[in-house]
Each structure stands twice: as structure tokens, then as C-alpha cells.
Design a protein around this motif. Structure first.
Motif, mmCIF file in Angstrom:
data_model
loop_
_atom_site.group_PDB
_atom_site.id
_atom_site.type_symbol
_atom_site.label_atom_id
_atom_site.label_comp_id
_atom_site.label_asym_id
_atom_site.label_seq_id
_atom_site.Cartn_x
_atom_site.Cartn_y
_atom_site.Cartn_z
ATOM 1 N N THR A 99 1.219 -1.382 -0.203
ATOM 2 C CA THR A 99 -0.241 -0.097 -0.211
ATOM 3 C C THR A 99 0.685 0.925 -0.466
ATOM 4 O O THR A 99 0.547 2.698 -0.663
ATOM 5 C CB THR A 99 -0.906 0.131 1.332
ATOM 6 O OG1 THR A 99 0.031 0.036 2.475
ATOM 7 C CG2 THR A 99 -1.852 -0.936 1.113
ATOM 8 N N VAL A 131 -4.175 0.547 6.324
ATOM 9 C CA VAL A 131 -5.592 1.564 5.593
ATOM 10 C C VAL A 131 -5.346 3.288 5.357
ATOM 11 O O VAL A 131 -5.105 3.401 3.974
ATOM 12 C CB VAL A 131 -6.752 1.335 5.714
ATOM 13 C CG1 VAL A 131 -7.956 2.074 4.953
ATOM 14 C CG2 VAL A 131 -7.097 -0.453 5.074
ATOM 15 N N SER A 160 -1.954 4.085 4.185
ATOM 16 C CA SER A 160 -1.459 3.701 3.017
ATOM 17 C C SER A 160 -2.026 5.871 2.105
ATOM 18 O O SER A 160 -2.050 6.323 1.208
ATOM 19 C CB SER A 160 -2.500 3.130 2.096
ATOM 20 O OG SER A 160 -3.864 3.911 2.546
#
Length: 325
Positions: free
Chosen positions: A101, A184, A187
Motif C-alpha cells: 500500500t 489502510v 496508505s
């Protein structure tokens, strides 16, 4: 299906494996459809070890079924086999997700994160200078930062041994959820490091035995290469998330999981040393620590609440892992 699979798992519920499976599917897709390539050296050894642990776990389950009962030693063996399997599975998926990511071409967030620190009246460079001026703390703080994996395994094992099965399960689930959340969010807000942003001449800080907080920059720069193939595995798979700080989040989870147990003194002593080390040896901004703390507390409360009504119905609660008196 869940009624069949669920009772096999003692360290976490089935949805944790589903989340990790989604992560694995994402990695396969990135390997097939993007310019990211994974060297076998970064996943094949851990996958082999995970498969061996899975076979052992299954064998112990079959033995228990044949016996028609689960003696203490057998229950401990099942938990350890599941734990080893889960550790290697997370080592493959979470580390590769973290690095994959970071290949997204998003602007760096260092300026924004540093600005938030200043807006809150927090002087990162002043803290760095103070720590540098007190080298007596360097050894224990660096050790605490580097020992996060060992501390994580120790708290799970410790909770199981003292009969705090629901807390061990909550910790494992919260750990995986926090790791995925940090990957998440991280990223979307890639950053180099507070040390790299604030310190112009790191070599002038001679009290440090090695440059702190910049160990990941070579890997980070390679992943953000503007063109050509990106090969993951040429550098060590170190943590790359800046905001929120997963080190801080894990330390908070360790402290929360150990509260009101025999483990609270060593757990809190470790956390109260590790968290202050994170801005220096992890290169984190202060807002990263705040984000990691908020994430860990929120996830812990959510997981504990979701486990509460199920504890009484657990077919083999980890509390039962204490030997009969």
C-alpha cells in the motif's frame, strides 16, 4: 459453516481469518495486475511454517476427537499450534500489505502531521533534543521499541496461562483489526518520518549509538519509485506506517489487556517506556501517537463488547486452560 469452523478456533473468531483472507486476495491481485512483484523469500518460508502449524493444529484436534476429551496438555498444544499458525499468517499478510500500500502515488503527509503537532503546541524537536541529552535512557527505550513483537506474544501467552482466555482472544482480535486499520489509513497518509522532517544533520547527534527513526527510509523510497517494476523483498520488511502509530496502538492494547490481572505491572511498565520511545526510534509525530491510542482504545472496547455475550457460550473457553485442582 460458521458453526462448524467457529469451535475450532480459540485465539480469535472466524471473522479475523476472513479479514486476513481478504488481505491475501488483495495481495494476489496487486501481484497480478500492478507493477508490484513479491520475491518468494518474503513469503515462502513463513507460508511453509504456517502450513506446518496448521497440520499440527489439525492433528491435535483429531486426537482430541478420538479421545473424546481435552486434557490440559492437549488444550495448551491446540492453543500454541493455532498461535503459531496465526503469527506466521499475519507475518505474511500484514507486512506485505503494509509495503504494497505504500506504492500508491499519494502526496507525503509529513508537512501536515508536523503542522498538527505545532498547532497542539507540541515541540517534536525539543523532545528529540531532550532525549538526546539523556543517553542513560537510550538503551531501555530502544529495547522497548524493538521488543514489540516479543511483548505481543508474551502478553497472549501470559493471559492464557493465568486463565484470562477472553482477554487473550480480545487482544488477538483487536491487534489484527488495529493493524489493518493502520495499514489502510497509513496508505492514505504516507510519510517519511518525523526524524527525517525535523532533523537537518542527524550525524551531529552523537549520543545516539545509531541514527534513530530512519531505518525504514530506503525501503520507503524504493516503494515510491515513479516508474519501473517495484520488487518487494530486496529490503527487510520493516513497518512503514506513520499515522496512526501501530507501535503505540499495540502498547495500549497490551496495557488494556493486562488491566486487573497479574500481568498489569510488567505490561504497564513496558508500555510506559515503549510509547515515549516511539517518536524517536519510530520516527513518529506526536499526532501519530494520539491516533494510535484512539484507535486501540476504540477497537478494544468494540471487541470486548462483542465478545461479552458469547463468553458463556464458548464451546471451549480459554479460561478452561488452567489445570484442574
Amino acid at each position: 459453516m460458521w458453526k462448524i469452523i467457529g469451535p475450532l478456533m480459540q485465539l480469535c473468531r472466524a471473522y479475523i481469518y476472513v479479514l486476513l483472507a481478504f488481505g491475501g486476495v488483495f495481495l494476489v491481485g496487486m501481484g497480478l495486475l500492478s507493477r508490484v512483484d513479491f520475491l518468494p523469500v518474503v513469503w515462502r518460508p513463513d507460508l511453509g511454517a504456517a502450513c506446518q502449524a496448521l497440520l499440527l493444529w489439525g492433528a491435535l484436534k483429531l486426537v482430541a476427537r478420538k479421545l473424546g476429551r481435552r486434557p490440559f496438555a492437549l488444550r495448551m498444544g491446540e492453543v500454541l499450534a493455532e498461535g503459531i499458525f496465526l503469527i506466521y499468517l499475519m507475518a505474511i499478510i500484514l507486512r506485505l500489505l503494509d509495503h504494497t500500500t505504500k506504492t500508491f502515488a499519494l502526496p507525503l503527509a509529513d508537512q501536515a502531521l508536523a503542522g498538527l503537532d505545532q498547532m497542539l503546541g507540541l515541540s517534536w524537536l525539543g523532545y528529540f533534543d531532550w532525549i538526546h541529552a539523556h543517553p542513560a535512557w537510550h538503551g531501555v527505550m530502544k529495547w522497548a521499541y524493538d521488543a514489540i513483537n516479543s511483548a505481543t506474544a508474551a502478553v497472549v501467552l501470559g493471559l492464557v496461562v493465568i486463565g484470562q482466555g477472553p482477554r487473550a482472544k480480545a487482544f488477538v482480535e483487536a491487534f489484527v483489526i488495529c493493524a489493518l486499520i493502520s495499514i489502510v489509513i497509513g496508505s492514505m497518509f504516507p510519510a517519511r518520518a518525523a526524524v527525517d522532517f525535523w532533523v537537518a544533520d542527524l550525524a551531529s547527534y552523537t549520543n545516539f549509538t545509531s541514527p534513530p527513526g530512519v531505518y525504514h527510509l530506503d525501503a520507503f523510497e524504493m516503494l515510491r519509485a515513479p516508474d519501473g517494476p517495484i520488487v518487494i523483498g530486496t529490503e527487510q520488511l520493516v513497518g512503514l506506517v506513520t499515522f496512526p502509530s501501530l507501535h503505540t496502538g499495540i502498547a495500549v492494547l497490551i496495557m488494556l489487556a493486562a488491566m486487573r490481572t497479574w500481568l498489569w505491572v510488567p505490561a504497564w511498565a513496558y508500555g510506559l517506556v515503549m510509547i515515549p520511545s516511539t517518536p524517536i526510534w519510530g520516527g513518529h509525530y506526536f499526532v501519530d501517537l494520539m491516533g494510535g491510542t484512539a484507535m486501540a482504545v476504540t477497537v478494544w472496547l468494540f471487541v470486548r463488547k462483542s465478545l461479552a455475550p458469547k463468553a458463556a457460550a464458548d464451546p471451549l473457553p480459554l479460561d478452561a486452560l488452567t489445570p484442574a485442582q
